[in-house]
Design a protein around this motif. Structure first.
Motif, PDB file in Angstrom:
ATOM      1  N   ILE A 152      70.376  42.065  13.333  1.00 55.74           N
ATOM      2  CA  ILE A 152      71.223  41.450  12.306  1.00 55.74           C
ATOM      3  C   ILE A 152      70.583  40.174  11.766  1.00 55.74           C
ATOM      4  CG2 ILE A 152      73.511  40.530  11.786  1.00 55.74           C
ATOM      5  CD1 ILE A 152      73.427  43.502  12.543  1.00 55.74           C
ATOM      6  N   ALA A 153      70.462  40.115  10.439  1.00 57.37           N
ATOM      7  CA  ALA A 153      69.934  38.925   9.767  1.00 57.37           C
ATOM      8  C   ALA A 153      71.094  38.177   9.127  1.00 57.37           C
ATOM      9  CB  ALA A 153      68.902  39.316   8.715  1.00 57.37           C
ATOM     10  N   GLY A 154      71.569  37.119   9.757  1.00 59.56           N
ATOM     11  CA  GLY A 154      72.691  36.350   9.240  1.00 59.56           C
ATOM     12  C   GLY A 154      73.829  36.276  10.235  1.00 59.56           C
ATOM     13  N   THR A 155      74.988  35.889   9.750  1.00 60.98           N
ATOM     14  CA  THR A 155      76.171  35.693  10.590  1.00 60.98           C
ATOM     15  C   THR A 155      77.315  36.556  10.077  1.00 60.98           C
ATOM     16  OG1 THR A 155      75.540  33.423  11.126  1.00 60.98           O
ATOM     17  CG2 THR A 155      77.850  34.012  11.447  1.00 60.98           C
ATOM     18  N   VAL A 156      78.031  37.175  11.003  1.00 61.50           N
ATOM     19  CA  VAL A 156      79.200  37.975  10.640  1.00 61.50           C
ATOM     20  C   VAL A 156      80.447  37.295  11.195  1.00 61.50           C
ATOM     21  CG1 VAL A 156      80.257  40.255  10.642  1.00 61.50           C
ATOM     22  CG2 VAL A 156      77.776  40.035  10.857  1.00 61.50           C
ATOM     23  N   VAL A 157      81.432  37.085  10.337  1.00 60.31           N
ATOM     24  CA  VAL A 157      82.713  36.503  10.735  1.00 60.31           C
ATOM     25  C   VAL A 157      83.767  37.606  10.716  1.00 60.31           C
ATOM     26  CG1 VAL A 157      84.487  34.786  10.206  1.00 60.31           C
ATOM     27  CG2 VAL A 157      82.074  34.256   9.786  1.00 60.31           C
ATOM     28  N   PHE A 158      84.422  37.805  11.839  1.00 57.26           N
ATOM     29  CA  PHE A 158      85.464  38.829  11.947  1.00 57.26           C
ATOM     30  C   PHE A 158      86.830  38.151  11.847  1.00 57.26           C
ATOM     31  CE2 PHE A 158      81.751  40.081  14.414  1.00 57.26           C
ATOM     32  CZ  PHE A 158      81.438  41.305  13.833  1.00 57.26           C
ATOM     33  N   VAL A 159      87.601  38.537  10.848  1.00 59.37           N
ATOM     34  CA  VAL A 159      88.886  37.896  10.563  1.00 59.37           C
ATOM     35  C   VAL A 159      90.017  38.862  10.907  1.00 59.37           C
ATOM     36  CG1 VAL A 159      90.316  36.771   8.811  1.00 59.37           C
ATOM     37  CG2 VAL A 159      87.804  36.594   8.693  1.00 59.37           C
ATOM     38  N   PHE A 160      90.830  38.492  11.880  1.00 56.25           N
ATOM     39  CA  PHE A 160      91.999  39.283  12.254  1.00 56.25           C
ATOM     40  C   PHE A 160      93.238  38.523  11.801  1.00 56.25           C
ATOM     41  CE2 PHE A 160      88.598  40.695  14.957  1.00 56.25           C
ATOM     42  CZ  PHE A 160      88.788  42.056  15.057  1.00 56.25           C
ATOM     43  N   GLN A 161      93.843  39.003  10.727  1.00 54.47           N
ATOM     44  CA  GLN A 161      94.921  38.283  10.046  1.00 54.47           C
ATOM     45  C   GLN A 161      96.298  38.792  10.449  1.00 54.47           C
ATOM     46  OE1 GLN A 161      94.949  38.503   5.641  1.00 54.47           O
ATOM     47  NE2 GLN A 161      97.153  38.709   5.872  1.00 54.47           N
TER      48      GLN A 161
END
Length: 262
Positions: A152-161
């Protein structure tokens, strides 16, 4: 526009799209666990602003994948942050967790028999809008990406709303800013790191299996609140023309409001 993929994964982060083979293999490995999560969440649904056990499950799963977990957003909201091994942009993936005040009648082993308090009254609770699938899908994507962090190149933000369908414990007309995405944003859920793009996932009836459809801006449906107060004027039954009948006026308004759709 559409692209055929096995799962909603941010392939933009892969250094080469030709690496899709690892995606397929990893998805297959995570499939059974993702289905198990979906069925568990479906069996134990929770209303908006009341997703305490669902939130705990999400946090536990993310931590088991080695993903940084942040909480304290919109009461039960959860943020997961996964930093890839290579530098790159920040992308967010979002899923909703809340269920609806509906009684389930489906004859499946994981059918919901849960009850909750909605606006002060006890009601049956059911995942009738796919949020159980959304939460499980996002957890599945998180598991796959965490397992392949080196790619993975970069950052992943997981949003649980939480509370996408509204809060079960507040007046959604006057306190709409205290629930869901607006409250998560106000609480700083997307400030650090700040995503450059975000995808909000949603299942849709009629979509061919194995496909993901996407577009810029709004898609699917939304709900807006409209409150109208009709004031009548009471008179004696022998002189109805001297008063104002709010029941008749309200009935005409309801009929005519439906014409806004067409």
């Amino acid at each position: 526009m559409h692209k055929t993929l096995s799962l909603c994964l941010p392939l933009l982060f892969c250094s080469q799209l030709a690496l899709a083979d690892w995606v397929d293999d990893s998805v297959k490995a995570a499939e059974a666990h993702t289905i198990k999560l979906r069925q568990h969440i479906h069996q134990y649904p929770e209303l908006g602003n009341m997703e305490f056990k669902t939130s705990e499950l999400v946090q536990k799963e993310l931590k088991s994948y080695g993903i940084e977990v942040r909480k304290g957003y919109a009461k039960t909201g959860v943020i997961g942050v996964l930093k890839g091994s290579k530098p790159g942009p920040v992308m967010a993936l979002r899923a909703d967790m809340d269920a609806l005040p509906i009684q389930e009648t489906a004859a499946v082993p994981f059918a919901s028999k849960q009850k909750g308090i909605y606006q002060g009254k006890e009601t049956y609770v059911m995942h009738a809008c796919g949020h159980d699938a959304h939460t499980a899908m996002l957890l599945g994507a998180a598991k796959v990406l965490a397992t392949n962090k080196d790619k993975i190149a970069g950052t992943v933000v997981f949003v649980f709303q939480p509370a996408e369908e509204g809060g079960a414990d507040i007046d959604n007309f006057s306190q709409g800013d205290q629930i869901g995405s607006r409250k998560m944003l106000a609480d700083g859920a997307l400030k650090n790191p700040q995503p450059e793009v975000i995808f909000g996932m949603h299942v849709m009836a009629g979509m061919p299996s194995g496909n993901i459809f996407y577009k810029d801006g709004a898609i699917l449906n939304s709900a807006d609140h409209l409150r109208i107060q009709v004031d009548g004027h009471q008179v004696h039954g022998s002189m109805p023309w001297a008063g104002r009948d709010p029941i008749y006026a309200s009935a005409q308004m309801i009929n005519n409001l439906q014409s806004l759709v067409s």
